[in-house]
Design a protein around this motif. Sequence first.
Motif, PDB file in Angstrom:
ATOM      1  N   ASN A 113       0.379  -1.568   0.273  1.00 20.85           N
ATOM      2  CA  ASN A 113       0.033  -0.030  -0.007  1.00 20.85           C
ATOM      3  C   ASN A 113       0.876   1.175  -0.254  1.00 20.85           C
ATOM      4  OD1 ASN A 113      -2.389  -1.656  -0.038  1.00 20.85           O
ATOM      5  ND2 ASN A 113      -3.011  -1.681   1.812  1.00 20.85           N
ATOM      6  N   THR A 114       2.094   0.940   0.122  1.00 21.95           N
ATOM      7  CA  THR A 114       3.146   2.623   0.486  1.00 21.95           C
ATOM      8  C   THR A 114       3.028   3.322  -0.486  1.00 21.95           C
ATOM      9  OG1 THR A 114       4.321   1.895   2.080  1.00 21.95           O
ATOM     10  CG2 THR A 114       5.075   3.007   0.806  1.00 21.95           C
ATOM     11  N   ASN A 115       2.800   4.195  -1.336  1.00 24.07           N
ATOM     12  CA  ASN A 115       3.034   5.166  -2.521  1.00 24.07           C
ATOM     13  C   ASN A 115       4.630   5.320  -2.275  1.00 24.07           C
ATOM     14  OD1 ASN A 115       3.313   6.800  -4.579  1.00 24.07           O
ATOM     15  ND2 ASN A 115       1.626   7.605  -4.448  1.00 24.07           N
ATOM     16  N   PRO A 116       5.746   5.072  -2.539  1.00 27.53           N
ATOM     17  CA  PRO A 116       7.438   5.516  -1.940  1.00 27.53           C
ATOM     18  C   PRO A 116       7.593   7.042  -2.274  1.00 27.53           C
ATOM     19  CG  PRO A 116       7.523   3.673  -3.585  1.00 27.53           C
ATOM     20  CD  PRO A 116       5.840   3.976  -2.963  1.00 27.53           C
ATOM     21  N   GLU A 117       6.795   7.156  -3.825  1.00 25.15           N
ATOM     22  CA  GLU A 117       7.466   7.920  -3.926  1.00 25.15           C
ATOM     23  C   GLU A 117       6.787   9.160  -3.535  1.00 25.15           C
ATOM     24  OE1 GLU A 117       5.623   8.103  -8.079  1.00 25.15           O
ATOM     25  OE2 GLU A 117       7.652   7.199  -9.562  1.00 25.15           O
ATOM     26  N   SER A 118       5.324   9.524  -2.902  1.00 21.40           N
ATOM     27  CA  SER A 118       5.203  10.821  -2.024  1.00 21.40           C
ATOM     28  C   SER A 118       5.619   9.992  -0.715  1.00 21.40           C
ATOM     29  CB  SER A 118       3.165  10.366  -2.191  1.00 21.40           C
ATOM     30  OG  SER A 118       3.463   8.995  -1.390  1.00 21.40           O
ATOM     31  N   LYS A 119       6.106   9.229  -0.690  1.00 19.73           N
ATOM     32  CA  LYS A 119       7.092   9.164   1.662  1.00 19.73           C
ATOM     33  C   LYS A 119       7.842  10.041   1.536  1.00 19.73           C
ATOM     34  CE  LYS A 119       6.633   6.260   5.025  1.00 19.73           C
ATOM     35  NZ  LYS A 119       6.397   4.815   5.018  1.00 19.73           N
ATOM     36  N   ILE A 120       9.093   9.293   0.561  1.00 20.94           N
ATOM     37  CA  ILE A 120      10.383   9.151   0.284  1.00 20.94           C
ATOM     38  C   ILE A 120      11.000  10.849   0.047  1.00 20.94           C
ATOM     39  CG2 ILE A 120      12.710   8.647  -0.400  1.00 20.94           C
ATOM     40  CD1 ILE A 120      11.613   6.519  -0.744  1.00 20.94           C
ATOM     41  N   GLU A 121      11.284  11.741   0.934  1.00 21.47           N
ATOM     42  CA  GLU A 121      12.024  12.700   0.852  1.00 21.47           C
ATOM     43  C   GLU A 121      13.511  13.508   0.068  1.00 21.47           C
ATOM     44  OE1 GLU A 121      12.375  17.069   3.034  1.00 21.47           O
ATOM     45  OE2 GLU A 121      12.846  15.812   4.321  1.00 21.47           O
ATOM     46  N   THR A 122      14.049  13.418  -1.298  1.00 24.30           N
ATOM     47  CA  THR A 122      15.131  12.677  -1.865  1.00 24.30           C
ATOM     48  C   THR A 122      16.226  13.658  -1.174  1.00 24.30           C
ATOM     49  OG1 THR A 122      14.973  14.633  -2.675  1.00 24.30           O
ATOM     50  CG2 THR A 122      14.196  12.091  -3.593  1.00 24.30           C
ATOM     51  N   ILE A 123      17.400  13.750  -1.433  1.00 25.44           N
ATOM     52  CA  ILE A 123      18.704  14.839  -1.169  1.00 25.44           C
ATOM     53  C   ILE A 123      18.413  15.630  -2.032  1.00 25.44           C
ATOM     54  CG2 ILE A 123      20.491  15.364  -0.991  1.00 25.44           C
ATOM     55  CD1 ILE A 123      21.510  12.023  -0.644  1.00 25.44           C
ATOM     56  N   ASP A 124      17.934  15.707  -3.205  1.00 26.83           N
ATOM     57  CA  ASP A 124      17.361  17.000  -4.185  1.00 26.83           C
ATOM     58  C   ASP A 124      16.702  17.743  -3.295  1.00 26.83           C
ATOM     59  OD1 ASP A 124      19.647  17.096  -5.981  1.00 26.83           O
ATOM     60  OD2 ASP A 124      18.925  15.979  -6.854  1.00 26.83           O
ATOM     61  N   GLU A 125      15.972  17.461  -2.547  1.00 24.35           N
ATOM     62  CA  GLU A 125      14.423  18.023  -2.281  1.00 24.35           C
ATOM     63  C   GLU A 125      14.705  18.935  -1.011  1.00 24.35           C
ATOM     64  OE1 GLU A 125      10.326  15.003  -3.906  1.00 24.35           O
ATOM     65  OE2 GLU A 125      11.746  14.263  -2.118  1.00 24.35           O
ATOM     66  N   ARG A 126      15.529  18.347   0.145  1.00 22.42           N
ATOM     67  CA  ARG A 126      15.948  18.309   1.351  1.00 22.42           C
ATOM     68  C   ARG A 126      16.552  19.319   0.666  1.00 22.42           C
ATOM     69  NH1 ARG A 126      18.500  13.457   3.819  1.00 22.42           N
ATOM     70  NH2 ARG A 126      17.462  12.556   2.182  1.00 22.42           N
ATOM     71  N   ILE A 127      17.736  20.062  -0.098  1.00 26.88           N
ATOM     72  CA  ILE A 127      18.710  20.530  -0.736  1.00 26.88           C
ATOM     73  C   ILE A 127      17.799  22.045  -1.184  1.00 26.88           C
ATOM     74  CG2 ILE A 127      20.300  22.208  -2.339  1.00 26.88           C
ATOM     75  CD1 ILE A 127      21.270  18.963  -2.265  1.00 26.88           C
ATOM     76  N   ARG A 128      16.574  21.528  -1.845  1.00 25.04           N
ATOM     77  CA  ARG A 128      15.572  23.008  -2.414  1.00 25.04           C
ATOM     78  C   ARG A 128      14.658  23.321  -1.096  1.00 25.04           C
ATOM     79  NH1 ARG A 128      14.896  19.734  -6.714  1.00 25.04           N
ATOM     80  NH2 ARG A 128      12.826  18.553  -5.400  1.00 25.04           N
TER      81      ARG A 128
END
Length: 217
Positions: A113-128
């Motif tokens: 049931n997990t949608n990993p694309e919406s759950k996982i915060e990438t390093i690029d997203e953390r940088i932004r």
Amino acid sequence: MYYFIDKKETIEKYSVSFSKEELEKLKIEIINNCSEIEHHEYEGTHGPNEFDYFRIRNYKERFVRVKESRDSLQWPDQRIYHYSYDEYKFPELVSAIEELLNRNVLVLDTIFNTNPESKIETIDERIRKASAELDAIDNLKITKKREKLDELQKLIELKKLNKKQKSVVPYYARLRELITLDLVDTITKEEIERVNQFFGNSTNVKKQSQKIQTLKK
């Protein structure tokens, strides 16, 4: 082992099967390819567990000096070492595989049931995010500005260290393909309620079904 799926009017019972060897192999691949690598370098008396080979890589230690004790009768002198190593921080999917290998069938809800694309915060997203927060800080608040700038610098270094690492997202689908669910039986909720009433069991079917995990297909 069995897994129960709550449908609208029925409860379905599934037999769960998988190859332990295939799951172990996939787990190691995920650890190597998808873990977030963080470099550590410091001086101290204790390092990490260097024998945890999956988590601790490129381990090095070098003797630096002896820190003399002020009270040699109670506390001995301490040997100070310089430690340097890479720590592999496993994605959550590794824990899910380990739970399944330990026959915790409820973890199937996370796997399917997990949608990993919406759950996982990438390093690029953390940088932004850190960059936007840095821009929002008043230039006169120098200490706060410097702290956020240091945070951003660490994230940029983290990205460089992880440039060869892969996204864990495709591995969710690969894991699901290794799990077989075979329908064993189906019972209506009306039948369950009738049996409860027959034996004088006051448990409500709706309350029971709340404990039953639902796989989205």
